[in-house]
Design an enzyme around this catalytic site. Sequence first.
Site, PDB file in Angstrom:
ATOM      1  N   CYS A  37       0.993  -1.230  -0.023  1.00 50.51           N
ATOM      2  CA  CYS A  37       0.039   0.171  -0.283  1.00 50.51           C
ATOM      3  C   CYS A  37       0.916   1.222   0.056  1.00 50.51           C
ATOM      4  O   CYS A  37       1.971   1.125  -0.436  1.00 50.51           O
ATOM      5  CB  CYS A  37      -0.946   0.119   1.384  1.00 50.51           C
ATOM      6  SG  CYS A  37      -0.146  -0.097   2.803  1.00 50.51           S
ATOM      7  N   PHE A  38       0.590   2.247   0.377  1.00 52.09           N
ATOM      8  CA  PHE A  38       1.251   3.509   0.600  1.00 52.09           C
ATOM      9  C   PHE A  38       2.628   3.350   1.353  1.00 52.09           C
ATOM     10  O   PHE A  38       3.527   3.645   0.850  1.00 52.09           O
ATOM     11  CB  PHE A  38       0.461   4.814   0.767  1.00 52.09           C
ATOM     12  CG  PHE A  38       1.487   6.087   0.609  1.00 52.09           C
ATOM     13  CD1 PHE A  38       1.675   6.266  -0.622  1.00 52.09           C
ATOM     14  CD2 PHE A  38       1.627   6.835   1.718  1.00 52.09           C
ATOM     15  CE1 PHE A  38       2.709   7.408  -0.829  1.00 52.09           C
ATOM     16  CE2 PHE A  38       2.410   7.940   1.634  1.00 52.09           C
ATOM     17  CZ  PHE A  38       2.794   8.376   0.203  1.00 52.09           C
TER      18      PHE A  38
END
Length: 368
Positions: free
Chosen positions: A98-99
């Site tokens: 994810c980020f």
Amino acid sequence: MPNAIVAAEQYREIFLNQHPIMDVRAPIEFTRGAFPNSTNLPLMLDSEREKVGTCYKQSGQQAAIALGHSLVNGPIKQQRIEAWASYVKANPNAYLYCFRGGLRSQLTQQWLKEACVEVPYIQGGYKALRQYLIGVIEAAPTQQPLLSLSGMTGCGKTDFLLQRKEAVDLEGIANHRGSSFGKNIDPQPTQINFENQLAIALLQHQTSDAACLLLEDESFLIGRSALPQTFYNAMQAANVLVLEESDDARLERLRNEYVHKMYSGFCERLGAEAGFAAFSDYLLQSLVSIRKRLGGKQHQELQDLMQQALDQQINQNDTSLHLVWINLLLHKYYDPMYLYQLEKKSERVLFKGSHQAMHEWLDSYQTR
């Protein structure tokens, strides 16, 4: 099972081996910037992510997590797990992120594990990988001698670079040929994606046995893609090689690039009638973009010649008149500008020569 977390020490290997990556960020995050070997299979859609973000600001982390679970539940949750599982089945060496490599990565990994699918997530996520690639770009000019390939417009610098293992093709990465007429049919990458792809190309170059890093002498902007400042500064200080070519060969090469290739590309994409209209617009608008530098009188003369060439092309299937405006553009615009720029870097010129002579010089450079 493989290690559940991919550590920072493996970042280089991820890009060099083009590991497939399952990107579970929202689509809007993926569109802003991603890696060439990644596929967007989001945990939350943009609207869901926005709601969770608002909840986090207003009510804190636990409330936001609870809302996220309520939004991605039941059939929606099952559909996303199935999409992830299908991707991992098709790409058994895949990683996910994810980020920041936080809750979204961990939750995706957990749900997949409950479905009997094992996939490691990348420590630090997209943000850490992105920072790693920025570091690669900043360090690249210190890894090997940097040489800048210069030459008049149409001398075939890109053709030459593509034949050399020492080269990284900046214009290919930017999907733009660098000049006022350098726009291609497909759009340029986002700035972030341009930088990501540049860094990966530099990593790949470092695995070769090339004795130097050879780059085309570019402006700070290649179309709308900006070279990273530190990297550009190093290019501006590099020694220069000047590729030479006859005027006739330059004219033919530019007619092929500006006219034949672009016309064929537009027609293939849009059909004959719409393709010719788009091709004509490409030429005329490219000329408009340098109108101020040309001056009104020179621009009008070139525009008239260009329109005559387009009329002859559509009516007689003859592109010979395009050579007239291209020749004028070279001698009134491109060549004087190039000679002015070359004069400023004359003390850094190591060699001038034809394609063959330049190949021979670089071959000998390899053995020095």
